[in-house]
Design a protein around this motif. Structure first.
Motif, PDB file in Angstrom:
ATOM      1  N   VAL A  14     -17.872  -0.978  15.014  1.00 30.00           N
ATOM      2  CA  VAL A  14     -17.949  -2.219  15.582  1.00 30.00           C
ATOM      3  C   VAL A  14     -17.578  -3.259  14.829  1.00 30.00           C
ATOM      4  O   VAL A  14     -16.922  -4.336  15.368  1.00 30.00           O
ATOM      5  CB  VAL A  14     -19.566  -2.332  16.037  1.00 30.00           C
ATOM      6  CG1 VAL A  14     -19.986  -3.830  16.161  1.00 30.00           C
ATOM      7  CG2 VAL A  14     -19.930  -1.384  16.891  1.00 30.00           C
ATOM      8  N   PHE A  15     -17.949  -2.989  13.461  1.00 32.95           N
ATOM      9  CA  PHE A  15     -17.454  -4.196  12.543  1.00 32.95           C
ATOM     10  C   PHE A  15     -15.933  -4.353  12.281  1.00 32.95           C
ATOM     11  O   PHE A  15     -15.414  -5.314  12.214  1.00 32.95           O
ATOM     12  CB  PHE A  15     -18.153  -4.008  11.159  1.00 32.95           C
ATOM     13  CG  PHE A  15     -19.622  -4.287  11.230  1.00 32.95           C
ATOM     14  CD1 PHE A  15     -20.399  -5.254  11.507  1.00 32.95           C
ATOM     15  CD2 PHE A  15     -20.506  -2.935  11.426  1.00 32.95           C
ATOM     16  CE1 PHE A  15     -21.507  -5.487  11.726  1.00 32.95           C
ATOM     17  CE2 PHE A  15     -21.978  -3.210  11.605  1.00 32.95           C
ATOM     18  CZ  PHE A  15     -22.325  -4.427  11.706  1.00 32.95           C
ATOM     19  N   ALA A  16     -15.360  -3.107  12.584  1.00 31.91           N
ATOM     20  CA  ALA A  16     -13.909  -3.000  12.409  1.00 31.91           C
ATOM     21  C   ALA A  16     -13.158  -3.621  13.414  1.00 31.91           C
ATOM     22  O   ALA A  16     -12.248  -4.518  13.396  1.00 31.91           O
ATOM     23  CB  ALA A  16     -13.400  -1.562  12.552  1.00 31.91           C
ATOM     24  N   CYS A  17     -13.944  -3.487  14.788  1.00 32.67           N
ATOM     25  CA  CYS A  17     -13.391  -4.251  15.996  1.00 32.67           C
ATOM     26  C   CYS A  17     -13.490  -5.746  15.843  1.00 32.67           C
ATOM     27  O   CYS A  17     -12.779  -6.557  16.262  1.00 32.67           O
ATOM     28  CB  CYS A  17     -14.074  -3.596  17.273  1.00 32.67           C
ATOM     29  SG  CYS A  17     -13.496  -4.185  18.585  1.00 32.67           S
ATOM     30  N   TRP A  83     -12.435  -4.702   6.558  1.00 37.47           N
ATOM     31  CA  TRP A  83     -11.233  -5.474   6.651  1.00 37.47           C
ATOM     32  C   TRP A  83     -10.392  -5.044   7.943  1.00 37.47           C
ATOM     33  O   TRP A  83     -10.296  -3.895   8.263  1.00 37.47           O
ATOM     34  CB  TRP A  83     -10.208  -5.688   5.487  1.00 37.47           C
ATOM     35  CG  TRP A  83     -10.894  -6.093   4.090  1.00 37.47           C
ATOM     36  CD1 TRP A  83     -12.178  -6.399   4.000  1.00 37.47           C
ATOM     37  CD2 TRP A  83     -10.079  -6.193   2.979  1.00 37.47           C
ATOM     38  NE1 TRP A  83     -12.437  -7.109   2.569  1.00 37.47           N
ATOM     39  CE2 TRP A  83     -11.116  -6.553   2.194  1.00 37.47           C
ATOM     40  CE3 TRP A  83      -8.759  -6.006   2.524  1.00 37.47           C
ATOM     41  CZ2 TRP A  83     -10.838  -6.994   0.738  1.00 37.47           C
ATOM     42  CZ3 TRP A  83      -8.645  -6.195   1.146  1.00 37.47           C
ATOM     43  CH2 TRP A  83      -9.250  -6.781   0.160  1.00 37.47           C
ATOM     44  N   ALA A  84      -9.747  -6.094   8.494  1.00 40.38           N
ATOM     45  CA  ALA A  84      -8.807  -5.755   9.635  1.00 40.38           C
ATOM     46  C   ALA A  84      -7.465  -6.630   9.528  1.00 40.38           C
ATOM     47  O   ALA A  84      -7.570  -7.619   9.324  1.00 40.38           O
ATOM     48  CB  ALA A  84      -9.307  -5.809  11.006  1.00 40.38           C
ATOM     49  N   LEU A  85      -6.601  -5.855   9.188  1.00 43.14           N
ATOM     50  CA  LEU A  85      -4.975  -6.756   9.089  1.00 43.14           C
ATOM     51  C   LEU A  85      -4.307  -6.228  10.447  1.00 43.14           C
ATOM     52  O   LEU A  85      -4.266  -5.168  10.810  1.00 43.14           O
ATOM     53  CB  LEU A  85      -4.374  -6.006   7.883  1.00 43.14           C
ATOM     54  CG  LEU A  85      -2.899  -6.417   7.715  1.00 43.14           C
ATOM     55  CD1 LEU A  85      -2.796  -8.167   7.453  1.00 43.14           C
ATOM     56  CD2 LEU A  85      -2.063  -5.574   6.868  1.00 43.14           C
ATOM     57  N   VAL A  86      -4.222  -7.501  11.005  1.00 43.80           N
ATOM     58  CA  VAL A  86      -3.402  -7.402  12.203  1.00 43.80           C
ATOM     59  C   VAL A  86      -2.156  -8.253  12.208  1.00 43.80           C
ATOM     60  O   VAL A  86      -1.924  -9.273  11.596  1.00 43.80           O
ATOM     61  CB  VAL A  86      -4.296  -8.284  13.239  1.00 43.80           C
ATOM     62  CG1 VAL A  86      -3.325  -8.428  14.749  1.00 43.80           C
ATOM     63  CG2 VAL A  86      -5.728  -7.516  13.742  1.00 43.80           C
ATOM     64  N   GLU A  87      -1.121  -7.382  12.566  1.00 49.76           N
ATOM     65  CA  GLU A  87       0.273  -7.776  12.552  1.00 49.76           C
ATOM     66  C   GLU A  87       0.897  -7.672  13.838  1.00 49.76           C
ATOM     67  O   GLU A  87       0.860  -6.777  14.455  1.00 49.76           O
ATOM     68  CB  GLU A  87       1.044  -7.133  11.414  1.00 49.76           C
ATOM     69  CG  GLU A  87       0.628  -6.821  10.167  1.00 49.76           C
ATOM     70  CD  GLU A  87       1.117  -5.895   9.130  1.00 49.76           C
ATOM     71  OE1 GLU A  87       2.375  -5.879   8.602  1.00 49.76           O
ATOM     72  OE2 GLU A  87       0.631  -4.688   9.414  1.00 49.76           O
TER      73      GLU A  87
END
Length: 374
Positions: A14-17, A83-87
């Motif tokens: 959930v936190f990753a999302c 953390w989530a890195l979105v590219e």
């Protein structure tokens, strides 16, 4: 008596999302992001998760951070950053999800990241509606503390190394280790005691899933989590005549050492207990040293299996058989010492692949009484 349930929280997926959604929204121009709202899917409800930080790294990449909140649980991931890195790139709205630092690797599944089906689905279904036309994403989930925290779990016994898993079938973190949950388990046991005089205690989800596959009536299954001692006492108090303990050997082995609250935060000693019983059965010192130095009890079991294969001996059967029968005896003594009452206890132990390792004598009789083929 009315019991207030302990406070639930959310699982790591959930936190990753939430972090991934915040990163994407930031790339789309939303600068004031204190929280994000999205659908848990399991259960189908909208929730809002706080965002700690979000930053654009370049025109097509952003990083967002949330912190784990598992509710009233003895959970080592509490407050850990996710953390989530979105590219983003030009494409046909594809979403690629991978694990970065601190996400475990599945050694038995080609080294894939330990991001399982619920986490994958949660990310895909919540990110896809936010995509712009001709926009595709690469999402990298990072747990900066994951590798360190993983050393305090039994992940390696289940084939996950180098970090934590994004595991689970729901977004809700059930507070199974919170004291209030014990009261709820007790209430459930009281209800079942009105219908049955034999019950099966399952430590976790694997047991609850495997027992019916063996032909055990699912109506007599009781989830205990780590509260084995108190639940045994409650069973005796409610007039239950017989309990079968059904669970992963890395948990139940603790009972052979007299540990009746099996949460790893409170007590461990699995390798030491396995080594002690191997010594009792006459295993030579060099092999005892190998077991004692094993990183997990699962690795200790595998060493014994390899030794049996090389020598033609039956150390697994002898050692685990002795432990299983001792588990029965110590559980029965525990109940008598704390209640002056009697309760017959049997046990069945399985490994990480859910293959049965050993059945105690009482456990075998329990299955026969249920007319279940051992």
């Amino acid at each position: 008596m009315s019991i207030s349930p302990p406070r639930s929280g959310y699982t790591l997926p959930v936190f990753a999302c939430a972090s991934a959604i915040a990163s994407l929204q930031h790339l789309h121009g939303e600068n004031e992001l204190n929280s994000v709202t999205f659908n848990l899917l399991e259960p189908p409800e909208a929730i809002t998760i706080a965002i700690e930080q979000v930053a654009r790294l370049n025109p097509d990449a952003a990083l967002a951070i949330t912190r784990s909140e598992p509710g009233d649980n003895l959970d080592l991931t509490r407050n850990t950053p996710i953390w989530a890195l979105v590219e983003r790139k030009t494409g046909n709205q594809e979403i690629e999800i991978e694990g970065g630092e601190g996400i475990g690797i599945q050694v038995d599944n080609g080294g894939k990241s330990a991001i399982y089906s619920y986490a994958q689905r949660l990310l895909q279904e919540n990110l896809r509606p936010l995509l712009l036309p001709q926009e595709s994403l690469k999402v990298t989930i990072i747990l900066p503390e994951g590798k360190k925290l993983a050393t305090r779990t039994s992940n390696a016994a289940f084939g996950v190394v180098e970090g934590l898993s994004l595991l689970g079938t729901t977004g809700i973190s059930q507070p199974l280790s919170a004291p209030g949950q014990l009261e709820i388990f007790r209430e459930q046991l009281k209800i079942l005691s009105r219908r049955f005089d034999r019950l099966v205690f399952c430590i976790g989800e694997n047991g609850l899933d495997l027992a019916p596959q063996m032909g055990i009536n699912p109506d007599i299954l009781v989830k205990t989590a780590n509260w084995i001692g108190p639940m045994l006492l409650e069973a005796q108090l409610q007039g239950i005549s017989e309990i079968l303990l059904f669970g992963y050997h890395g948990k139940l082995i603790k009972l052979a050492g007299g540990i009746f609250q099996t949460h790893h935060h409170l007590a461990d000693g699995r390798r030491e207990i396995l080594t002690a019983y191997a010594a009792k059965m006459g295993l030579a010192t060099p092999h005892l040293q190998q077991i004692f130095d094993s990183s997990t009890s699962e690795n200790g079991l595998e060493y014994l299996r390899q030794l049996d294969g090389q020598t033609g001996d039956n150390w697994v059967e002898r050692i685990y058989g002795e432990m299983a029968n001792t588990i029965d005896r110590r559980c029965q003594e525990y109940v008598y010492n704390h209640s002056n009452g009697h309760l017959r206890v049997g046990c069945i132990l399985f490994d990480r692949s859910r293959s049965l390792i050993s059945k105690s004598e009482n456990g075998l009789k329990f299955l026969q009484n249920l007319q279940v083929t051992p």
